[in-house]
Design an enzyme around this catalytic site. Sequence first.
Site, mmCIF file in Angstrom:
data_model
loop_
_atom_site.group_PDB
_atom_site.id
_atom_site.type_symbol
_atom_site.label_atom_id
_atom_site.label_comp_id
_atom_site.label_asym_id
_atom_site.label_seq_id
_atom_site.Cartn_x
_atom_site.Cartn_y
_atom_site.Cartn_z
ATOM 1 N N GLU A 158 0.851 -1.187 0.000
ATOM 2 C CA GLU A 158 0.000 0.000 0.000
ATOM 3 C C GLU A 158 0.890 1.242 0.000
ATOM 4 O OE1 GLU A 158 -3.855 1.458 2.585
ATOM 5 O OE2 GLU A 158 -2.136 0.653 3.669
ATOM 6 N N LYS A 215 -10.349 -0.387 -2.055
ATOM 7 C CA LYS A 215 -10.444 -0.732 -0.634
ATOM 8 C C LYS A 215 -11.833 -0.420 -0.085
ATOM 9 C CE LYS A 215 -7.758 0.236 3.611
ATOM 10 N NZ LYS A 215 -6.684 1.144 4.125
ATOM 11 N N CYS A 230 -4.654 -3.697 3.274
ATOM 12 C CA CYS A 230 -4.345 -3.243 4.635
ATOM 13 C C CYS A 230 -5.472 -3.447 5.646
ATOM 14 C CB CYS A 230 -3.896 -1.786 4.597
ATOM 15 S SG CYS A 230 -3.009 -1.254 6.095
#
Length: 336
Positions: free
Chosen positions: A94, A169, A211
């Site tokens: 990321e 995300k 993440c």
Amino acid sequence: MLRAVPRTPLRCWLPDPPAPPRRLHGSGALRLPPAPCRSRPRPPHAMAAAPALKPLVAVAQVTSTPDKERNFAACAGLVREAAQRGACLVFLPEGFDYIGADTAQTLALAEGLDGDLMGRYARLARDCGVWLSLGGFHERGRDWPTTQRIYNCHALLDPAGRLAAAYRKTHLCDVELEGRVTMKESSFTNPGAEIVAPVSTPAGKLGLAVCYDLRFPEISLALRRAGAEILTYPSAFTVPTGSAHWEVLLRARAIESQCYVVAAAQTGQNHERRTSYGHALVADPWGAVVAQCREGPGLCYAEIDLEYLRRVRREIPVHGHRRPDLYGSVGLAPGP
């Protein structure tokens, strides 16, 4: 002739597999093919005797800054190194493109998937003949002119440089640890609207996440149901959260999904107000850490053994034991 790579390659630590008899274990041995993702032709009489090489993946650990040119040079160097070692799939973390010092800089530096930076990574994929997992690209989407907000986009490029998948995300990191960490990703980022189907790669079927998604087992189980064999969580964990939760969460996702879990990571001081935890790693379907980076930028490598994955799933068939007819209905069933 193929030769073994030492078990402690540059900037990489590989633990020995579990020793007790009958305990499942993954292969941590690395091999060096003569060319990236290509097998050397063998004479017919040698075919039966020579063991097949397992796909090799490379996992990067980098220290991104607000300097996009410096970041690209560092990441491109790692991708080329991984290709020379025979990796067919290279994972970047990321924020591989940059980590801004503040919200204004983060928004100002963002690009579209059709922009210059992604074009350079497409050429890099073609030049090296590798798949690239680019986890956490600051994407200006089509709605940028109206929203002035970006997406945290995990882009997957194939060896021809084509965009094989793009996952935005879905779980945004809004966290406040009093006196230690404050993050409000939702203040400048749009959440993604869907989970992307796993993509077939030479290493296996790859499920994409980013993440903070790591904290939500629902996404790992949904990807497993869709056929994933590898889950990837490119990350930029902070030091307080990473030291407490990083490895245990990654191993848990591997155990519950019975997938390989690959986690590229940011490490060190990204700018004067941010330091990242690092410890990029690969966990196998038994939950064992089979590769992990040391401190600082670098790479670790792991073989993906799909026969071993199938053995784990066969011996403990949790996927078939699940009770979706019951989940989510606690307290809703009629009493006795």
